[in-house]
Design an enzyme around this catalytic site. Structure first.
Site, PDB file in Angstrom:
ATOM      1  CE1 TYR A 178       0.903   1.200   4.356  1.00  0.00           C
ATOM      2  CE2 TYR A 178       0.808  -1.208   4.369  1.00  0.00           C
ATOM      3  CZ  TYR A 178       1.202  -0.019   4.955  1.00  0.00           C
ATOM      4  OH  TYR A 178       1.897  -0.032   6.140  1.00  0.00           O
ATOM      5  CB  CYS A 179       1.101   4.337  -1.657  1.00  0.00           C
ATOM      6  SG  CYS A 179      -0.418   4.671  -2.593  1.00  0.00           S
ATOM      7  CG  PHE A 180      -1.161   8.895   2.406  1.00  0.00           C
ATOM      8  CD1 PHE A 180      -0.981   8.702   3.759  1.00  0.00           C
ATOM      9  CD2 PHE A 180      -2.078   9.854   1.989  1.00  0.00           C
ATOM     10  CE1 PHE A 180      -1.685   9.456   4.698  1.00  0.00           C
ATOM     11  CE2 PHE A 180      -2.772  10.615   2.911  1.00  0.00           C
ATOM     12  CZ  PHE A 180      -2.575  10.420   4.271  1.00  0.00           C
TER      13      PHE A 180
END
Length: 376
Positions: free
Chosen positions: A102-104
């Site tokens: 995941y990223c933000f």
């Protein structure tokens, strides 16, 4: 686990409950600065962009728009840099095939990482829908709702009573000091730093979530103030604890002195030495600074005369330690701090909680009482 395909046919997961209940390994591709601001216990930071990349690309996005920002990102993360980052993700995916990334916000960075990993390795690694932001929002909701579903019991006792050790033998407990990496007193600083406030909250929410899903709604917590070191307990959670029944564990003074000596002197000296890679001299220097700095924190409350007494005892103990490596002289200041500083404060604090007190006894008697309440 809820798994579906994204538009590019790479999998997306949106079952956040499963992630946290099952300790799913989490590949966090955010920049290091984002990771340090807040993370999850099972997460590893292998960023797509480093901190400098993130600043430069963010500036380009604000000034020239998304397309220009993407072009700069592809320029900065290319060639050997790109290959090294994909290789790091591949190693993680090989080690944790059940993991997710995941990223933000679950947007461009995680899609890019997922796509590059697939293109270069053939690994179809899932990404989290909504990314870190959705996961954090989910845990904040748990921190607001779960405290209303638990029935806490608070374990109290004078400093040095061994409450933390006692808790470790229970299944139905959450060790808040372990979550905060701090013993909750002026001398409670650990050789390693405390987590960020956000990481602390994430960890606490996950532990509450797991206990409730295991049917453990009656939980024992150590008696804590609102703050543990530099961290604070979430409001709803703290209000639940401060109104909970109180169990008081009584331990003889000399046993308390022995426990405190072991934790604050023996254990901490070993921990500081370990942090300095076994360098005894560096470990002792850090240990000495920790003791004198901790004492300085309570100088005002001790008052000038008592502070000087305690400092002389502590300095004498440290000098003796440098001469013959003996730590027994530390008993003097430990006993003084416990009986002359902590005990009067505790007596005052417990006097305000008498209406919540439901049981008082020795550790064995407290254990029998908890067993009678079906607490294991």
């Amino acid at each position: 686990m809820s798994l579906r395909n994204a538009g590019n046919d790479l999998p997306v997961i949106d079952d956040l409950l499963h992630l946290f209940l099952q300790d799913v390994p989490l590949l966090d591709v955010r920049a290091p600065v984002e990771f340090h601001e807040g993370a999850f216990p099972c997460s590893t930071n292998l960023p797509l962009m480093d901190d400098d990349d993130r600043v430069e690309i963010g500036t380009r996005y604000k000034q020239q728009g998304q397309d220009a920002a993407i072009a700069l990102g592809l320029q900065r993360v290319s060639g050997e840099i790109k290959a090294a980052r994909v290789t790091a993700w591949q190693h993680f995916a090989d080690k944790y095939p059940e993991g997710v990334l995941y990223c933000f916000r679950g947007g461009l960075r995680s899609r890019t990482s997922q796509q590059w990993l697939y293109e270069q390795t053939g690994i179809r690694y899932p990404r989290v829908q909504g990314g870190y932001k959705a996961m954090r929002r989910f845990l904040l909701e748990q921190l607001e709702s779960l405290p209303r579903k638990i029935s806490p019991i608070i374990l109290s006792g004078r400093t040095g009573s061994g409450k933390t050790r006692f808790l470790r033998d229970l299944q139905q407990q959450i060790d808040l000091e372990a979550c905060a990496n701090h013993r909750g007193s002026a001398f409670g600083t650990q050789p390693t730093p405390q987590p960020s406030q956000i990481s602390f909250e994430n960890n606490l929410a996950i532990q509450l979530l797991r206990k409730c899903h295991q049917g453990q709604t009656t939980l024992v917590f150590e008696d804590e103030s609102r703050t543990i070191g530099s961290l604070h307990l979430p409001d709803t959670f703290f209000e639940t604890l401060r109104n909970a029944p109180l169990v008081l564990m009584q331990v003889p003074d000399e046993e308390r002195v022995e426990i405190s000596y072991q934790e604050y002197v023996v254990d901490n000296l070993a921990a500081f030495t370990a942090v300095h890679s076994g360098d005894a001299q560096a470990g002792f220097a850090a240990f000495s600074a920790y003791l004198l700095g901790s004492l300085a924190k309570v100088q005002r409350r001790l008052g000038g005369v008592r502070y000087q007494q305690a400092r002389q005892m502590m300095e004498h103990a440290l000098q003796q330690q440098t001469l013959d490596h003996s730590t027994t002289a530390h008993y003097d200041w430990v006993r003084f701090i416990l009986l002359d500083y902590y005990d009067p404060m505790y007596d005052y604090q417990i006097s305000k909680k008498q209406q919540r007190l439901v049981f008082t006894g020795s550790p064995a008697e407290v254990r029998d009482y908890l067993n009678a309440q079906s607490i294991r």
